[in-house]
Write a protein that holds these residues in place. Structure first.
Motif, mmCIF file in Angstrom:
data_model
loop_
_atom_site.group_PDB
_atom_site.id
_atom_site.type_symbol
_atom_site.label_atom_id
_atom_site.label_comp_id
_atom_site.label_asym_id
_atom_site.label_seq_id
_atom_site.Cartn_x
_atom_site.Cartn_y
_atom_site.Cartn_z
ATOM 1 N N VAL A 84 5.987 2.294 9.353
ATOM 2 C CA VAL A 84 5.745 1.122 8.506
ATOM 3 C C VAL A 84 6.998 0.284 8.304
ATOM 4 O O VAL A 84 6.946 -0.782 7.679
ATOM 5 N N GLN A 85 8.127 0.761 8.810
ATOM 6 C CA GLN A 85 9.391 0.042 8.646
ATOM 7 C C GLN A 85 9.250 -1.380 9.161
ATOM 8 O O GLN A 85 8.761 -1.616 10.266
ATOM 9 N N GLY A 86 9.659 -2.342 8.324
ATOM 10 C CA GLY A 86 9.578 -3.745 8.721
ATOM 11 C C GLY A 86 8.248 -4.407 8.413
ATOM 12 O O GLY A 86 8.135 -5.633 8.476
ATOM 13 N N ARG A 87 7.235 -3.620 8.081
ATOM 14 C CA ARG A 87 5.916 -4.189 7.750
ATOM 15 C C ARG A 87 5.579 -4.000 6.266
ATOM 16 O O ARG A 87 4.908 -4.836 5.669
ATOM 17 N N PHE A 88 6.007 -2.896 5.689
ATOM 18 C CA PHE A 88 5.696 -2.573 4.296
ATOM 19 C C PHE A 88 6.947 -2.708 3.438
ATOM 20 O O PHE A 88 8.070 -2.443 3.897
ATOM 21 N N THR A 89 6.735 -3.087 2.178
ATOM 22 C CA THR A 89 7.839 -3.187 1.233
ATOM 23 C C THR A 89 7.429 -2.563 -0.095
ATOM 24 O O THR A 89 6.389 -2.944 -0.667
ATOM 25 N N SER A 116 8.334 -1.996 -4.062
ATOM 26 C CA SER A 116 9.104 -2.644 -5.119
ATOM 27 C C SER A 116 8.581 -2.158 -6.468
ATOM 28 O O SER A 116 7.562 -1.468 -6.534
ATOM 29 N N ARG A 117 9.270 -2.557 -7.527
ATOM 30 C CA ARG A 117 8.825 -2.125 -8.848
ATOM 31 C C ARG A 117 9.141 -3.207 -9.873
ATOM 32 O O ARG A 117 10.053 -4.015 -9.675
ATOM 33 N N ASP A 118 8.356 -3.208 -10.936
ATOM 34 C CA ASP A 118 8.588 -4.061 -12.092
ATOM 35 C C ASP A 118 8.805 -3.115 -13.264
ATOM 36 O O ASP A 118 7.835 -2.554 -13.805
ATOM 37 N N ASN A 119 10.047 -2.921 -13.636
ATOM 38 C CA ASN A 119 10.359 -1.930 -14.672
ATOM 39 C C ASN A 119 9.719 -2.290 -16.010
ATOM 40 O O ASN A 119 9.258 -1.405 -16.749
ATOM 41 N N ALA A 120 9.673 -3.570 -16.308
ATOM 42 C CA ALA A 120 9.112 -3.992 -17.591
ATOM 43 C C ALA A 120 7.620 -3.705 -17.686
ATOM 44 O O ALA A 120 7.095 -3.460 -18.775
ATOM 45 N N ARG A 121 6.953 -3.730 -16.540
ATOM 46 C CA ARG A 121 5.508 -3.476 -16.504
ATOM 47 C C ARG A 121 5.178 -2.053 -16.096
ATOM 48 O O ARG A 121 3.998 -1.719 -15.973
ATOM 49 N N ASN A 122 6.205 -1.235 -15.873
ATOM 50 C CA ASN A 122 5.974 0.150 -15.416
ATOM 51 C C ASN A 122 5.023 0.183 -14.226
ATOM 52 O O ASN A 122 4.080 1.000 -14.179
ATOM 53 N N THR A 123 5.268 -0.680 -13.277
ATOM 54 C CA THR A 123 4.375 -0.823 -12.132
ATOM 55 C C THR A 123 5.181 -0.779 -10.842
ATOM 56 O O THR A 123 6.256 -1.376 -10.748
ATOM 57 N N VAL A 124 4.629 -0.089 -9.881
ATOM 58 C CA VAL A 124 5.218 0.002 -8.546
ATOM 59 C C VAL A 124 4.243 -0.648 -7.575
ATOM 60 O O VAL A 124 3.022 -0.474 -7.708
ATOM 61 N N TYR A 125 4.785 -1.366 -6.605
ATOM 62 C CA TYR A 125 3.960 -2.098 -5.648
ATOM 63 C C TYR A 125 4.238 -1.625 -4.224
ATOM 64 O O TYR A 125 5.324 -1.137 -3.913
ATOM 65 N N LEU A 126 3.252 -1.829 -3.387
ATOM 66 C CA LEU A 126 3.434 -1.646 -1.951
ATOM 67 C C LEU A 126 2.835 -2.857 -1.262
ATOM 68 O O LEU A 126 1.612 -2.995 -1.204
ATOM 69 N N GLN A 127 3.698 -3.721 -0.772
ATOM 70 C CA GLN A 127 3.256 -4.885 -0.009
ATOM 71 C C GLN A 127 3.103 -4.448 1.436
ATOM 72 O O GLN A 127 4.056 -3.969 2.054
ATOM 73 N N MET A 128 1.912 -4.624 1.979
ATOM 74 C CA MET A 128 1.621 -4.184 3.340
ATOM 75 C C MET A 128 1.239 -5.389 4.180
ATOM 76 O O MET A 128 0.230 -6.053 3.897
ATOM 77 N N ASN A 129 2.047 -5.689 5.172
ATOM 78 C CA ASN A 129 1.808 -6.814 6.073
ATOM 79 C C ASN A 129 1.497 -6.312 7.473
ATOM 80 O O ASN A 129 1.799 -5.167 7.821
ATOM 81 N N SER A 130 0.918 -7.172 8.262
ATOM 82 C CA SER A 130 0.607 -6.847 9.661
ATOM 83 C C SER A 130 -0.093 -5.499 9.766
ATOM 84 O O SER A 130 0.301 -4.628 10.564
ATOM 85 N N LEU A 131 -1.121 -5.336 8.982
ATOM 86 C CA LEU A 131 -1.816 -4.053 8.943
ATOM 87 C C LEU A 131 -2.468 -3.714 10.274
ATOM 88 O O LEU A 131 -2.934 -4.607 11.000
ATOM 89 N N LYS A 132 -2.480 -2.424 10.582
ATOM 90 C CA LYS A 132 -3.045 -1.912 11.820
ATOM 91 C C LYS A 132 -4.164 -0.920 11.490
ATOM 92 O O LYS A 132 -4.144 -0.309 10.413
ATOM 93 N N PRO A 133 -5.084 -0.713 12.412
ATOM 94 C CA PRO A 133 -6.138 0.277 12.154
ATOM 95 C C PRO A 133 -5.582 1.656 11.803
ATOM 96 O O PRO A 133 -6.186 2.377 10.988
ATOM 97 N N GLU A 134 -4.455 2.001 12.370
ATOM 98 C CA GLU A 134 -3.873 3.317 12.077
ATOM 99 C C GLU A 134 -3.282 3.419 10.673
ATOM 100 O O GLU A 134 -2.854 4.511 10.252
#
Length: 119
Positions: free
Chosen positions: A63-68, A70-88
């Motif tokens: 996923v290197q280079g496609r996924f990121t 990140s986190r928002d400490n104030a919202r106690n939330t973690v994110y996973l941005q997924m780009n160029s998704l593949k069937p796998e």
């Protein structure tokens, strides 16, 4: 008992993007790391991306280079941005919160969110 609630999964076509969110019931900086794992049918649960308390990140090679992560400490939330998704990339994605006590990892998990990528 910490609670982790994932959201944002769904069905997308190859090449599209999705953002997963993980809402945590307590201060995420109280954990040594936050991470996303995934598990495809019949396979083991594998690390996708992690972010340490200090902000350092690491990613699975696939996923290197496609996924990121990140986190928002104030919202106690973690994110996973997924780009160029593949069937796998199709799998159930789990949020993970890890505490380390001496040399023991204490993991908490969310219930998972399904991501399906069609070709």
């Amino acid at each position: 008992q910490v609670q982790l609630v994932e959201s944002g999964g769904g069905l997308v076509q190859a090449g599209e993007s999705l953002t997963l969110s993980c809402l945590v019931s307590r201060d995420i900086l109280g954990f040594a790391s936050m991470a996303w794992y995934r598990q495809a049918p019949g396979k083991q649960r594998d690390l996708v991306a992690a972010i340490a308390r200090g902000g350092g990140t690491n990613y699975a090679d696939s996923v290197q280079g496609r996924f990121t992560i990140s986190r928002d400490n104030a919202r106690n939330t973690v994110y996973l941005q997924m780009n160029s998704l593949k069937p796998e990339d199709t799998a159930v994605y789990y949020c993970n919160a890890r505490r380390v006590v001496i040399t023991t990892n204490l993991d908490s998990w969310g219930q998972g969110t399904q991501v399906t990528v069609s070709s």
